[in-house]
Design a protein around this motif. Structure first.
Motif, PDB file in Angstrom:
ATOM      1  N   ARG A 113       0.842  -0.990  -0.082  1.00 40.69           N
ATOM      2  CA  ARG A 113       0.042  -0.081   0.081  1.00 40.69           C
ATOM      3  C   ARG A 113       0.924   1.331  -0.031  1.00 40.69           C
ATOM      4  O   ARG A 113       1.789   1.237   0.688  1.00 40.69           O
ATOM      5  N   LEU A 114       0.461   2.187  -0.735  1.00 36.82           N
ATOM      6  CA  LEU A 114       1.125   3.408  -0.879  1.00 36.82           C
ATOM      7  C   LEU A 114       0.686   4.618   0.058  1.00 36.82           C
ATOM      8  O   LEU A 114      -0.775   4.896  -0.047  1.00 36.82           O
ATOM      9  N   GLY A 115       1.131   5.046   0.930  1.00 37.64           N
ATOM     10  CA  GLY A 115       0.493   5.902   1.704  1.00 37.64           C
ATOM     11  C   GLY A 115       1.363   6.453   3.249  1.00 37.64           C
ATOM     12  O   GLY A 115       2.653   5.776   3.336  1.00 37.64           O
ATOM     13  N   ASN A 116       1.070   7.281   3.813  1.00 33.71           N
ATOM     14  CA  ASN A 116       1.585   7.888   4.890  1.00 33.71           C
ATOM     15  C   ASN A 116       1.704   7.042   6.128  1.00 33.71           C
ATOM     16  O   ASN A 116       0.566   7.185   6.875  1.00 33.71           O
ATOM     17  N   GLY A 117       2.840   6.637   6.615  1.00 34.54           N
ATOM     18  CA  GLY A 117       2.711   5.804   7.808  1.00 34.54           C
ATOM     19  C   GLY A 117       1.560   4.749   8.316  1.00 34.54           C
ATOM     20  O   GLY A 117       1.270   4.078   7.270  1.00 34.54           O
ATOM     21  N   LEU A 118       1.154   4.983   9.344  1.00 34.33           N
ATOM     22  CA  LEU A 118      -0.097   4.161   9.572  1.00 34.33           C
ATOM     23  C   LEU A 118      -1.541   4.388   9.071  1.00 34.33           C
ATOM     24  O   LEU A 118      -2.434   3.505   9.389  1.00 34.33           O
ATOM     25  N   ALA A 169      11.011   0.462  11.223  1.00 33.75           N
ATOM     26  CA  ALA A 169      12.441   0.270  11.243  1.00 33.75           C
ATOM     27  C   ALA A 169      13.092   1.337  10.247  1.00 33.75           C
ATOM     28  O   ALA A 169      12.608   1.679   9.001  1.00 33.75           O
ATOM     29  N   GLY A 170      14.059   1.817  10.497  1.00 34.67           N
ATOM     30  CA  GLY A 170      14.958   2.767   9.426  1.00 34.67           C
ATOM     31  C   GLY A 170      14.602   3.972   9.457  1.00 34.67           C
ATOM     32  O   GLY A 170      14.991   4.583   8.499  1.00 34.67           O
ATOM     33  N   MET A 171      13.895   4.677  10.651  1.00 32.77           N
ATOM     34  CA  MET A 171      13.654   6.007  10.705  1.00 32.77           C
ATOM     35  C   MET A 171      14.152   6.609  11.971  1.00 32.77           C
ATOM     36  O   MET A 171      14.622   6.090  12.916  1.00 32.77           O
ATOM     37  N   GLY A 172      14.088   7.970  11.883  1.00 35.52           N
ATOM     38  CA  GLY A 172      14.326   8.680  13.172  1.00 35.52           C
ATOM     39  C   GLY A 172      13.680   8.330  14.134  1.00 35.52           C
ATOM     40  O   GLY A 172      12.163   8.201  14.054  1.00 35.52           O
ATOM     41  N   GLY A 173      13.899   8.644  15.473  1.00 30.09           N
ATOM     42  CA  GLY A 173      13.015   8.182  16.525  1.00 30.09           C
ATOM     43  C   GLY A 173      11.728   9.399  16.665  1.00 30.09           C
ATOM     44  O   GLY A 173      10.546   8.954  16.737  1.00 30.09           O
ATOM     45  N   ALA A 174      11.987  10.506  16.195  1.00 30.53           N
ATOM     46  CA  ALA A 174      10.895  11.486  16.369  1.00 30.53           C
ATOM     47  C   ALA A 174      10.016  11.041  15.133  1.00 30.53           C
ATOM     48  O   ALA A 174       8.543  11.396  15.544  1.00 30.53           O
ATOM     49  N   ASN A 175      10.477  10.841  14.096  1.00 33.38           N
ATOM     50  CA  ASN A 175       9.298  10.408  12.980  1.00 33.38           C
ATOM     51  C   ASN A 175       8.640   9.111  13.427  1.00 33.38           C
ATOM     52  O   ASN A 175       7.302   9.126  13.174  1.00 33.38           O
ATOM     53  N   ILE A 176       9.473   8.218  14.055  1.00 37.28           N
ATOM     54  CA  ILE A 176       8.656   7.017  14.497  1.00 37.28           C
ATOM     55  C   ILE A 176       7.432   7.513  15.651  1.00 37.28           C
ATOM     56  O   ILE A 176       6.373   6.864  15.389  1.00 37.28           O
ATOM     57  N   ILE A 177       7.694   8.299  16.570  1.00 42.38           N
ATOM     58  CA  ILE A 177       6.666   8.499  17.515  1.00 42.38           C
ATOM     59  C   ILE A 177       5.447   9.710  16.615  1.00 42.38           C
ATOM     60  O   ILE A 177       4.438   9.299  17.172  1.00 42.38           O
ATOM     61  N   ASP A 178       6.002  10.160  15.668  1.00 45.03           N
ATOM     62  CA  ASP A 178       4.907  11.118  14.954  1.00 45.03           C
ATOM     63  C   ASP A 178       3.912  10.054  14.394  1.00 45.03           C
ATOM     64  O   ASP A 178       2.517  10.072  14.366  1.00 45.03           O
ATOM     65  N   ILE A 179       4.575   8.887  13.665  1.00 42.03           N
ATOM     66  CA  ILE A 179       3.652   7.935  13.162  1.00 42.03           C
ATOM     67  C   ILE A 179       2.722   7.322  13.960  1.00 42.03           C
ATOM     68  O   ILE A 179       1.852   6.817  13.700  1.00 42.03           O
ATOM     69  N   LEU A 180       3.128   6.854  15.214  1.00 45.16           N
ATOM     70  CA  LEU A 180       2.519   6.231  16.316  1.00 45.16           C
ATOM     71  C   LEU A 180       1.463   7.143  16.888  1.00 45.16           C
ATOM     72  O   LEU A 180       0.117   6.629  17.107  1.00 45.16           O
ATOM     73  N   ASN A 181       1.888   8.268  16.998  1.00 46.14           N
ATOM     74  CA  ASN A 181       0.773   9.392  17.714  1.00 46.14           C
ATOM     75  C   ASN A 181      -0.226   9.780  16.553  1.00 46.14           C
ATOM     76  O   ASN A 181      -1.453   9.852  17.033  1.00 46.14           O
ATOM     77  N   SER A 182      -0.048   9.401  15.226  1.00 47.22           N
ATOM     78  CA  SER A 182      -1.138   9.890  14.230  1.00 47.22           C
ATOM     79  C   SER A 182      -2.393   8.966  14.048  1.00 47.22           C
ATOM     80  O   SER A 182      -3.266   9.494  13.624  1.00 47.22           O
ATOM     81  N   TRP A 193       8.937   7.746  25.190  1.00 47.77           N
ATOM     82  CA  TRP A 193       7.329   7.801  24.645  1.00 47.77           C
ATOM     83  C   TRP A 193       6.717   6.328  25.007  1.00 47.77           C
ATOM     84  O   TRP A 193       5.528   6.414  25.430  1.00 47.77           O
ATOM     85  N   LEU A 194       7.451   5.306  24.848  1.00 50.72           N
ATOM     86  CA  LEU A 194       6.780   3.880  25.024  1.00 50.72           C
ATOM     87  C   LEU A 194       6.414   3.797  26.533  1.00 50.72           C
ATOM     88  O   LEU A 194       5.088   3.528  26.882  1.00 50.72           O
ATOM     89  N   HIS A 195       7.371   4.430  27.414  1.00 51.43           N
ATOM     90  CA  HIS A 195       7.022   4.194  28.816  1.00 51.43           C
ATOM     91  C   HIS A 195       5.488   5.197  29.219  1.00 51.43           C
ATOM     92  O   HIS A 195       5.040   4.886  29.966  1.00 51.43           O
ATOM     93  N   THR A 196       5.723   6.385  28.530  1.00 49.95           N
ATOM     94  CA  THR A 196       4.696   7.404  29.051  1.00 49.95           C
ATOM     95  C   THR A 196       3.335   7.073  28.387  1.00 49.95           C
ATOM     96  O   THR A 196       2.173   7.408  28.962  1.00 49.95           O
TER      97      THR A 196
END
Length: 229
Positions: free
Chosen positions: A72-77, A91-104, A129-132
């Motif tokens: 599938r073509l698209g942004n994150g989740l 995998a293979g992304m910066g930590g802030a980017n990973i958090i943005d994807i999860l938060n979205s 982030w995982l802890h909080t």
């Protein structure tokens, strides 16, 4: 499909029989391997960029797995519907980017049983982030591939105790297990922080910043940990 050590370690963290979403899949090597090995039943392979998306589609078609892997073509989740994936790999992304994807997409992550994350930078940010957010780190690995050291974190829903701040940098389970690459890992963290501090010391204004004090405290904590090994 043969995987490098980094992707193989990620694959080893995927439970048997689950549905999985690989976000930022690139060539879809990970989902192809997991389906071929009958580790997972099906997968979503998502990528935001047209080039990797087409590469993934071609790779999946070449091994005749289009019925098992949805590319599938698209942004994150955004490519995943709630409940479609029991395991999410980013995998293979910066930590802030990973958090943005999860938060979205909380409606997606709330249904996920395991996250497998491999931040290229800012792993401490991811662990915090995982802890909080109510995730418990259940596995951590270090992998050295082509001269680079990678941190891989697996987490599942559930509370976790607060740990000393330096262990969010190092990895609480990496420290607990005394991973064979732990000393190299901490030395890399120390080297990076020393470089940042040295650069800041070239400016009289920079050394007055709260960030400078924060970095020096973090450096001291890491140096104390390395002396314990």
């Amino acid at each position: 499909m043969r995987l490098g050590q980094r992707l193989r370690t990620i694959a080893d963290m995927v439970p048997i029989g689950v549905t999985m979403a690989d976000i930022g899949t690139d060539h879809a090597y990970l989902p192809i391997y997991l389906v071929e090995q009958k580790i997972i039943t099906s997968a979503i392979a998502g990528d935001i960029h047209q080039g990797p998306y087409l590469s993934a589609k071609n790779a999946v078609a070449a091994v005749q797995l289009t019925q098992h892997i949805s590319v599938r073509l698209g942004n994150g989740l955004e490519v995943v519907k709630p409940g479609e994936a029991e395991v999410v790999v980013i995998a293979g992304m910066g930590g802030a980017n990973i958090i943005d994807i999860l938060n979205s997409r909380p409606e997606v992550t709330s249904k996920v049983k395991r996250l497998i994350l491999q931040p290229m930078i800012a792993a401490a940010l991811v662990r915090t982030w995982l802890h909080t957010q109510g995730w418990q780190i259940v596995d951590e690995q270090l992998v050295q591939e082509e001269g680079k050291l990678y941190q891989i974190i697996a987490a599942e829903p559930g509370g976790s105790p607060v740990v000393e701040p330096v262990l969010y940098e190092i990895g609480p389970l990496l420290w607990q297990s005394k991973h064979p690459l732990l000393k190299l890992h901490i030395n890399e963290l120390i080297g990076h922080l020393r470089g940042v501090i040295l650069a800041m010391e070239g400016s009289a204004d920079a050394v007055k910043l709260a960030k400078y004090r924060e970095y020096t405290i973090r450096l001291k904590a890491l140096e104390e940990k390395i002396r314990c090994l």
